[in-house]
Design an enzyme around this catalytic site. Structure first.
Site, short mmCIF file in Angstrom:
data_model
loop_
_atom_site.label_atom_id
_atom_site.label_comp_id
_atom_site.label_asym_id
_atom_site.label_seq_id
_atom_site.Cartn_x
_atom_site.Cartn_y
_atom_site.Cartn_z
N SER A 191 10.46 -6.64 0.28
CA SER A 191 9.62 -6.01 1.29
C SER A 191 10.46 -5.70 2.53
O SER A 191 11.41 -4.93 2.45
CB SER A 191 8.42 -6.91 1.59
N ASP A 219 0.60 -3.48 -6.16
CA ASP A 219 0.98 -3.94 -4.82
C ASP A 219 0.11 -3.22 -3.78
O ASP A 219 0.12 -1.99 -3.70
CB ASP A 219 2.46 -3.60 -4.63
N HIS A 235 2.30 -7.96 -4.58
CA HIS A 235 3.36 -8.11 -3.58
C HIS A 235 3.81 -9.56 -3.41
O HIS A 235 4.59 -9.88 -2.52
CB HIS A 235 2.84 -7.57 -2.25
#
Lengths: 274, 274
Positions: A144, A221, A254
């Site tokens: 991320s 995600d 995620h």
């Protein structure tokens, strides 16, 4: 440098460490896994995402079995300077825990938020000095915000990093809310100052720097469309002739459950290049 | 039963769940991993140690890669009833987070602390009803207090559990401070009431119930000599003719870094017996 605690794991040693960073002007913490044996070992730098410390990857990624098998050391730094006297923001996506791996030029951040210099300077220096790692064989990965960090630091410091991969990276921070907010705060309102820290811009502007870039992205995600935008990375790589292995993983989200599912692939991928 | 959240992991599905337990008279939470495919799958029950919820094993053990490969489901319950109106103690080793997998007979615990009935009754029932698992093929394992729970529940309910293993179990709670404190509180001061919940006593008193019992114990575990005492388990098994595979793992401590290093062995060991 002080080793705060150590654990044996998968035959190697996992240590939590603290050291003084000149770049940030603060104590910084990291974890490092050193496999069994003599070394020196190639090193993977892992950069974590928003809200994380060094502990999230260390306890949740399940990376050390694969790292032990591959003879790969892994260092996982904290995501920002911390402590009293360090600027912060109430939001989870700015300030402590959200350093974005850039050197801030704007107040109140510039004094301590020097994460690019920290990672590429002080962190590698202390690890190279105190652990049996080979600083000529270093790869970088992350998740991320840390995927953004891995891509941009690898592209900006290809002399330091021989391999690069990412999980669910923020591919183009200048084109998503997380990135625009952080870059405005840390680098100022002029977007020209952001461009050297946007992986897509860097790739489009330069020659291919790596034989391949491995990116895993879950299709489940929640941040895929709004913040992560792997299609922009794919387009930039195509335009620049940079080979990209982008794997859209069906149904993964995620979380660290996604990362732990594919971390062994990334470890092996880096080990093969280091 | 309510699924609170789900994550895809290693091709399967990890769900956090809540349901009402008649045994404890409270809502209870657990996580369950179901591999990809049709099922029904054999099931491993994982019992955690002091202070844990279902989350510790779920995020830190790194078990699901091996479980996916073996086609094994894993359910990890919480370690006690919780909430307002549930008795508790300020100490980490009594009350909420420290149920010790017994049915308490003493006040103020008896009302809700019915963890043996919960695990062997309500938990298996809800899992068998709502997930594709085969309740004729169930194994049990756990860590520390949960290792004690795995050993004693397997020995006391060998009709339910076909295989049993443990990490750093409290081998004889009647002969260590953690166990004596908890058993006094939950079962009363008369030690005769403790004996049916002491794995060593159970093994010495009965015929061998399992083809083998797998126990991993780190030699660097701070609780090894004072609380865990695997030598008592080894002696009990020898006296009773119960085969025991006790692996003293050099340098490993009491943490999840120890468990994640050997969890794949335990998953494969149970899968081979289920």
């Amino acid at each position: 440098m002080v080793i705060l605690k150590s654990h044996k794991v998968h035959g190697g040693t996992l240590s939590y460490c603290r050291h003084a960073s000149e770049a940030t002007g603060t104590p910084m913490t990291f974890s490092i896994f050193i496999p069994a044996g003599e070394g020196p070992f190639p090193l993977l730098v892992w950069l974590s995402g928003l809200t994380c410390t060094e502990d999230n990857f260390t306890t949740k990624a399940g990376a050390y079995g694969a790292a032990a098998a591959a003879g790969l050391a892994i260092v996982a730094p904290d995501t920002s300077p911390r402590g009293q006297g360090v600027a912060d923001d109430l939001a989870y996506d700015l300030g402590q825990g959200a350093g974005f791996y850039v050197d801030a030029t704007q107040e109140p951040w510039a004094k301590h938020f020097q994460m690019e210099s920290y990672i590429t300077g002080d962190l590698l220096a202390v690890v190279g000095q105190d652990f049996p790692v080979d600083l000529a064989r270093v790869g970088i990965s992350g998740h991320s915000m840390g995927g953004h960090g891995a891509l941009t630091l690898a592209l900006r410091h290809s002399n330091l990093f021989r391999s690069v991969s990412a999980f669910a990276p923020i591919c183009s921070p200048s084109r998503c809310d997380w990135g625009r907010k952080a870059f405005t705060a840390y680098l100022g309102a002029h977007e020209t100052a952001w461009m050297p820290h946007d992986a897509c811009v860097l790739i489009e502007a330069g020659a291919a720097k790596f034989d391949d870039i491995l990116v895993d992205q879950g299709t489940g995600d929640d941040f895929l469309e709004s913040q992560l935008k792997p299609e922009l990375l794919a387009a930039a790589c195509k335009a620049a002739g940079q080979t990209l292995t982008l794997r859209m993983q069906p149904g993964y989200d995620h979380s660290y459950f996604f990362m732990t599912s594919f971390i062994a692939d990334h470890v092996a991928w880096h080990a093969a290049r280091l």
